[in-house]
Design an enzyme around this catalytic site. Structure first.
Site, mmCIF file in Angstrom:
data_model
loop_
_atom_site.group_PDB
_atom_site.id
_atom_site.type_symbol
_atom_site.label_atom_id
_atom_site.label_comp_id
_atom_site.label_asym_id
_atom_site.label_seq_id
_atom_site.Cartn_x
_atom_site.Cartn_y
_atom_site.Cartn_z
ATOM 1 N N GLY A 132 -16.435 -0.994 62.843
ATOM 2 C CA GLY A 132 -15.608 0.405 63.263
ATOM 3 C C GLY A 132 -16.476 1.339 63.940
ATOM 4 O O GLY A 132 -17.831 0.954 64.131
ATOM 5 N N CYS A 133 -16.153 2.260 64.744
ATOM 6 C CA CYS A 133 -16.903 2.730 65.848
ATOM 7 C C CYS A 133 -17.832 3.749 64.985
ATOM 8 O O CYS A 133 -19.042 3.584 65.328
ATOM 9 C CB CYS A 133 -15.938 3.942 66.561
ATOM 10 S SG CYS A 133 -14.926 4.836 65.742
ATOM 11 N N TYR A 134 -17.576 4.479 64.199
ATOM 12 C CA TYR A 134 -18.526 5.349 63.359
ATOM 13 C C TYR A 134 -19.736 4.335 62.771
ATOM 14 O O TYR A 134 -20.773 4.817 62.906
ATOM 15 C CB TYR A 134 -17.982 6.194 62.338
ATOM 16 C CG TYR A 134 -17.219 7.300 62.990
ATOM 17 C CD1 TYR A 134 -17.845 8.227 63.681
ATOM 18 C CD2 TYR A 134 -16.028 7.499 62.792
ATOM 19 C CE1 TYR A 134 -17.127 9.491 63.928
ATOM 20 C CE2 TYR A 134 -15.030 8.381 63.218
ATOM 21 C CZ TYR A 134 -15.683 9.496 63.962
ATOM 22 O OH TYR A 134 -14.951 10.531 64.495
ATOM 23 N N THR A 175 -20.620 1.721 63.506
ATOM 24 C CA THR A 175 -21.730 1.108 64.587
ATOM 25 C C THR A 175 -22.842 1.648 64.835
ATOM 26 O O THR A 175 -24.014 1.361 64.689
ATOM 27 C CB THR A 175 -20.901 0.717 65.815
ATOM 28 O OG1 THR A 175 -19.926 -0.209 65.565
ATOM 29 C CG2 THR A 175 -21.640 0.417 66.945
#
Length: 310
Positions: free
Chosen positions: A113-115, A117
């Site tokens: 996921g972006c967060y 990461t």
């Protein structure tokens, strides 16, 4: 011979950006279903079982359904949803944390996921090296461009002209928490405070630390040096070790970017530290990470097709 790649969910933001990064490459053959067949079960099943690698850019339930359609033992999968990020039998697609060989050999890869990461890039190596305690109640503060919320949130920000900031996750229990806890090796899930700002793309993830209050915590220079050593061979993740900037910015008109910058801001008198990651939620936080894993799975140069000019 070109590898046959099927992007299931190619009409969404992540799928479109993956397609952009792969288009024009001679080593891959992109297969996309026409609009009228994108939700046709038979067409999807055929595409999933005749490709070399399927990239799933779907909601979680649809991603699980797609995996269930695969009968071929030769189809490999990169799932950009959150459906399989802590699932047995799946390799977490963060090569800088789990190693490039793990991705190269994997059949099933879950895209981070972006967060998570940003959080994992900062915390996981330090916990693994024993420089930060695994049993500390960490907090994560983060802002993202609105593209991370999909088409509905994009429409909301672009049609409601006065919408500038959206805080959410106040019910706790965010779906990213298990991913953050497990892949960082933590005893407890972090306290996660996400928000969305009026920019299409971009992300800043911050982990504040009071080293003086933490047992078994290293000093700020030791944390910075450890991160720099961990990512010293990365062409994608960099650690700022020179003079620290006075501010970090997200630009509304930012171009796609698949890199990530890490910072260790510190007050040596108070032992207060702010670990910060800056990245593109659609780049290293989504599409860029999927292409990075694809490159490794195909035995290509890890950075092929990535946008790395900040």
């Amino acid at each position: 011979m070109a590898a046959r790649i099927f992007i299931d969910g190619a009409a969404g933001t992540t799928g479109l950006e993956i397609h952009q990064r792969l288009s024009g490459r001679e080593d891959v053959e992109l297969h996309r279903l026409p609009d009228e067949l994108r939700k046709d079960g038979d067409a999807r099943r055929d595409a999933l079982n005749t490709c070399d690698i399927a990239i799933l850019c779907l909601p979680d339930d649809a991603a699980r359904e797609a995996v269930g359609m695969i009968d071929s033992d030769s189809t490999r999968v990169i799932d950009a949803s959150s459906a399989h990020r802590v699932a047995d039998g799946w390799t977490y697609g963060f090569p800088e944390i789990y190693g490039r060989n793990a991705i190269r050999k994997a059949r099933f890869v879950s895209n981070p996921g972006c967060y998570p990461t940003g959080f994992l890039a900062l915390v996981a190596p330090l916990v693994r090296e024993g420089l930060l305690p695994a049993d500390w109640p960490y907090s994560v503060h983060a802002v993202s461009g609105y593209s991370g919320g999909g088409n509905a949130l994009i429409d909301r920000f672009e049609t409601e002209g006065d919408l500038a900031w959206r805080g959410y996750g106040y019910a706790m229990g965010h779906k990213h928490l298990a991913e953050m806890q497990i892949h960082a090796g933590l005893a407890h899930p972090p306290l996660f405070a996400p928000a969305v700002v009026d920019a299409m793309r971009g992300m800043v993830v911050e982990v504040p630390l009071s080293l003086r209050a933490m047992p078994r915590a290293a000093t700020a220079p030791e944390l910075r040096n450890a991160l720099a050593a961990h990512y010293r061979n990365s062409s994608i993740i960099s650690v700022s070790t020179g003079k620290m900037p006075q501010e970090l910015l997200l630009q509304r008109g930012a171009a796609p970017w698949d890199g990530m910058e890490l910072f260790v801001f510190a007050d040596m008198e108070t032992d207060q530290v702010r670990l910060v990651a800056r990245l593109d939620n659609l780049g290293k936080g989504a599409s860029g990470a999927a292409v990075q894993s694809l490159n490794l799975m195909l035995g290509r140069e890890e950075t092929s097709g990535l946008e790395l000019s900040a």
